[in-house]
Design an enzyme around this catalytic site. Sequence first.
Site, PDB file in Angstrom:
ATOM      1  NE  ARG A 153      25.553   1.556  32.923  1.00 34.70           N
ATOM      2  CZ  ARG A 153      26.066   1.372  31.723  1.00 34.70           C
ATOM      3  NH1 ARG A 153      26.134   2.379  30.877  1.00 34.70           N
ATOM      4  NH2 ARG A 153      26.527   0.207  31.366  1.00 34.70           N
ATOM      5  CG  HIS A 158      25.807   5.482  23.432  1.00 38.24           C
ATOM      6  ND1 HIS A 158      25.824   6.748  23.961  1.00 38.24           N
ATOM      7  CD2 HIS A 158      25.841   4.636  24.492  1.00 38.24           C
ATOM      8  CE1 HIS A 158      25.878   6.671  25.285  1.00 38.24           C
ATOM      9  NE2 HIS A 158      25.881   5.387  25.640  1.00 38.24           N
ATOM     10  CG  HIS A 171      21.742   6.444  26.623  1.00 37.93           C
ATOM     11  ND1 HIS A 171      21.581   5.142  26.223  1.00 37.93           N
ATOM     12  CD2 HIS A 171      22.922   6.476  27.283  1.00 37.93           C
ATOM     13  CE1 HIS A 171      22.613   4.419  26.636  1.00 37.93           C
ATOM     14  NE2 HIS A 171      23.447   5.213  27.280  1.00 37.93           N
ATOM     15  CG  ASP A 215      24.581   1.824  27.500  1.00 39.25           C
ATOM     16  OD1 ASP A 215      25.256   2.725  26.983  1.00 39.25           O
ATOM     17  OD2 ASP A 215      23.910   1.971  28.531  1.00 39.25           O
TER      18      ASP A 215
HETATM   19  O1  LIG Z   1      26.366  10.078  32.149  1.00 37.89           O
HETATM   20  C1  LIG Z   1      25.310   9.991  31.530  1.00 37.89           C
HETATM   21  O2  LIG Z   1      24.449  10.880  31.570  1.00 37.89           O
HETATM   22  C2  LIG Z   1      25.017   8.793  30.677  1.00 37.89           C
HETATM   23  C3  LIG Z   1      26.232   8.013  30.374  1.00 37.89           C
HETATM   24  C4  LIG Z   1      25.930   6.770  29.572  1.00 37.89           C
HETATM   25  O3  LIG Z   1      25.990   6.775  28.381  1.00 37.89           O
HETATM   26  C5  LIG Z   1      25.553   5.534  30.264  1.00 37.89           C
HETATM   27  O4  LIG Z   1      25.461   5.505  31.506  1.00 37.89           O
HETATM   28  O5  LIG Z   1      25.325   4.536  29.575  1.00 37.89           O
HETATM   29 FE   LIG Z   2      25.518   4.777  27.609  1.00 37.70          FE
END
Ligand SMILES: O=C(O)CCC(=O)C(=O)O
Ligand SMILES: [Fe+2]
Length: 287
Positions: free
Chosen positions: A271, A103, A255, A105
């Site tokens: 994040r 996807h 990702h 984000d």
């Molecule tokens: O947990 C992860 O490795 C990525 C998760 C994800 O899609 C994001 O942080 O946007």
């Molecule tokens: Fe993500």
Amino acid sequence: MLELVPITETIGTEVRGIDVTDDLSDRDFERIYQAWIDTTLLLIRGQNMTPEQHVAFTKRFGEVFTYTRSQFSENDHPEILILSNITRDGKPIGSPYSGRVWHTDGHYLTQPPAGSMLYAREVPPTGGDTWYANMFAAYEALPEAVKERIDDLKVVISRVQSRPYNYPDRPAPTPEERAEWIDVPQPLVRVHEVSGRKALYAGGNVPWRIEGMPEEESAPLVTFLQEFSVQPRFTYRHKWQVGDIVLWDNRSAMHRATPYDQENHRRLMHRTTISGQQPPFGPEGLS
Ligand SMILES: O=C(O)CCC(=O)C(=O)O
Ligand SMILES: [Fe+2]
């Protein structure tokens, strides 16, 4: 000394020789920023940041998004989104299921984030890797006839349909959310607002279709583009170590998170998210 090392032939730059909590000179920052724009992903290993330092470093790249409505942000730090299986007082402090399919984000937002910076605090011994795909490289590798066919297409994204699919641990959307979550149009080919380079904007965790195209024509094209863009030659699989920072350009990358043994091991990621603009429409991204 700052060193920029390519990660694969098509995607990513490892930034070596810096501590992100030090004051970076404008000259060094400019080189790092350019590598991010050009290669869609930065990896900086061996870092040790407080939430404040994480937010301060992210701010050098753009405006930092605040998670006012998320149940998963860090205490007193609404800019820090937690992705984790660790529980606090018997309650999960993050969604361990986030992003398990390819996807981009916020594909369903009119102003999707420009980028996200993930910082590994605790990682399992195996699994929990994150895949990244360079969507500039994917677009550029398409046959010319396909590029011409898709350059001006618009897609329509349904956020309402995405919730149970992405977050099996969260409740289905409430009637209020349903009313608020409108279908959003996006360009299928996205002109990057900094470099002017074209990327395939074909994120996959939210159902989408091509506007004005019959379903029987749209569905195979969507599948083709999604499969095409995640071929090994455009991708990088990141195996996390504690202290790693990965910053991806959400305008030119997809990702996907991978599973891990959630029963027996801990994974804790912080994040931050960089706010973005509405993706431009039109062949030159001007309208
Ligand atoms: O947990 C992860 O490795 C990525 C998760 C994800 O899609 C994001 O942080 O946007
Ligand atoms: Fe993500």
